[in-house]
Design a protein around this motif. Structure first.
Motif, PDB file in Angstrom:
ATOM      1  N   ASN A  27      37.328  44.080  35.419  1.00  0.00           N
ATOM      2  CA  ASN A  27      37.743  42.676  35.502  1.00  0.00           C
ATOM      3  C   ASN A  27      38.507  42.249  34.252  1.00  0.00           C
ATOM      4  O   ASN A  27      39.528  41.547  34.331  1.00  0.00           O
ATOM      5  N   GLU A  28      38.017  42.670  33.088  1.00  0.00           N
ATOM      6  CA  GLU A  28      38.676  42.299  31.831  1.00  0.00           C
ATOM      7  C   GLU A  28      40.076  42.901  31.741  1.00  0.00           C
ATOM      8  O   GLU A  28      41.038  42.214  31.348  1.00  0.00           O
ATOM      9  N   SER A  30      41.958  43.967  34.224  1.00  0.00           N
ATOM     10  CA  SER A  30      42.805  43.403  35.270  1.00  0.00           C
ATOM     11  C   SER A  30      43.391  42.073  34.814  1.00  0.00           C
ATOM     12  O   SER A  30      44.584  41.793  35.004  1.00  0.00           O
ATOM     13  N   ALA A  31      42.563  41.238  34.179  1.00  0.00           N
ATOM     14  CA  ALA A  31      43.045  39.954  33.669  1.00  0.00           C
ATOM     15  C   ALA A  31      44.037  40.157  32.528  1.00  0.00           C
ATOM     16  O   ALA A  31      45.055  39.460  32.434  1.00  0.00           O
ATOM     17  N   ALA A  34      47.260  41.120  33.855  1.00  0.00           N
ATOM     18  CA  ALA A  34      47.759  40.136  34.834  1.00  0.00           C
ATOM     19  C   ALA A  34      48.069  40.782  36.177  1.00  0.00           C
ATOM     20  O   ALA A  34      49.072  40.470  36.834  1.00  0.00           O
ATOM     21  N   TRP A  35      47.185  41.704  36.596  1.00  0.00           N
ATOM     22  CA  TRP A  35      47.387  42.337  37.884  1.00  0.00           C
ATOM     23  C   TRP A  35      46.985  41.389  39.007  1.00  0.00           C
ATOM     24  O   TRP A  35      46.053  40.583  38.856  1.00  0.00           O
ATOM     25  N   PRO A  39      39.124  39.081  40.953  1.00  0.00           N
ATOM     26  CA  PRO A  39      38.208  39.971  40.238  1.00  0.00           C
ATOM     27  C   PRO A  39      37.037  40.376  41.130  1.00  0.00           C
ATOM     28  O   PRO A  39      36.800  39.781  42.186  1.00  0.00           O
TER      29      PRO A  39
END
Length: 319
Positions: A27-28, A30-31, A34-35, A39
């Motif tokens: 999750n971290e 991905s953020a 900026a995908w 999440p």
């Protein structure tokens, strides 16, 4: 994706932490990158209001009965490493309740993944019957005895059987979680693996200690000792059965139940194991080593070694 992590009393601390840490890291990252895509929404649930880990730490949980069916359920291992203690744990009421919850989730279309001894909890539900699966390698004899309807293959680290995914021993929790992340985003899974410094390990074969498994049954242990002492001779099941004062059928059945393979296949594994050891530790030629482990010539041994190496490469590519 809504993910439920099912934590029972005595949950394996490392397994639970690995799953939660890998998903949080995904999750971290991905953020950070900026995908696109939401999440992972992760909840830890139990069949009791209070859950303690195998090391006695409190695990905050939601009640399973209060949660709607998620997209995915992950069952981490229980912290029982030996057969007697594990069988006692599997007979607990909360495990029976967990098995019932797993059946309900499966009926609702939820995908279920289990790692290490968590595969026993999933197997208790009956959902793995007639499915391919793997489990922690040193408890394979108990698994085969307790769940004969499951098609067990402990050589693989991950086995995907449609709605159900199983993973091998202890640290396979990370392999399983990365595999699950990969189904959503291969790029994200690769990035998580890089940040957590995780190598690809598609097979448990390299970690299995055959001698440990053979000790699970007195007859198989005697066969193992006899086979190792006769590796330089041609193998005949009649000779082995006669030497061990049993029938061929009984010997073959017990070896299949404990080791998950035929007597001939097991002897071949022992020969390859001995050959690899001699290649690393002696100055003998391949032809001489082939003779020492019961093969007619070095060509046969080289072919078998190439097949073994090639299989490992193919498994890595599939992972």
């Amino acid at each position: 994706m809504n993910i439920t992590v099912l934590a029972l009393d005595g949950v394996f601390d490392t397994g639970l932490a690995i799953v939660l840490d890998a998903l949080a890291t995904a999750n971290e990252l991905s953020a950070l990158q900026a995908w696109p895509g939401p999440p992972f929404q992760v909840s830890v649930v139990g069949t009791r209001r209070r859950v303690k880990s195998a090391l006695g730490m409190g695990v905050p949980v939601l009640r399973a009965v209060d949660c709607p069916p998620p997209d995915l359920v992950i069952v981490p291992a229980l912290g029982y490493k030996m057969p007697d203690a594990l069988q006692q744990a599997l007979d607990r009421p909360d495990v029976a309740e967990a098995a019932a919850a797993l059946r309900d989730w499966a009926d609702a279309g939820t995908r279920i993944a289990a790692a290490c001894i968590g595969t026993f909890v999933l197997a208790e539900s009956g959902l793995l019957n007639q499915h391919d699966a793997t489990t922690t390698w040193w408890l394979a004899p108990l698994f085969r005895q307790r769940y004969p309807g499951v098609r067990l293959d402990t050589s693989h680290m991950i086995v995907n059987s449609g709605q159900f995914v199983t993973a091998g021993a202890a640290f396979s929790h990370i392999d399983m979680t990365l595999w699950l992340i990969r189904q959503t985003s291969p790029e994200l899974a690769a990035l998580v693996a890089s940040y957590l410094v995780v190598d690809s390990r598609p097979s448990q074969s390299a970690y299995i200690i055959a001698d440990h498994l053979s000790h699970a049954d007195p007859l198989v242990e005697r066969f193992d000792r006899w086979a190792r002492a006769h590796l330089d001779k041609g193998f005949r099941l009649d000779d082995a059965a006669s030497e061990l004062a049993t029938s061929k059928r009984t010997l073959a059945r017990r070896i299949r139940e404990v080791l998950g393979k035929t007597p001939v296949s097991y002897v071949q594994d022992l020969r390859i194991e001995r050959a690899v050891h001699l290649l690393k530790t002696s100055t003998n030629s391949v032809d001489r080593i082939a003779d020492m482990v019961g093969y007619a010539d070095g060509v046969t041994l080289r072919t078998l070694l190439r097949r073994r190496l090639g299989k490992g490469i193919r498994e890595i590519k599939r992972a």
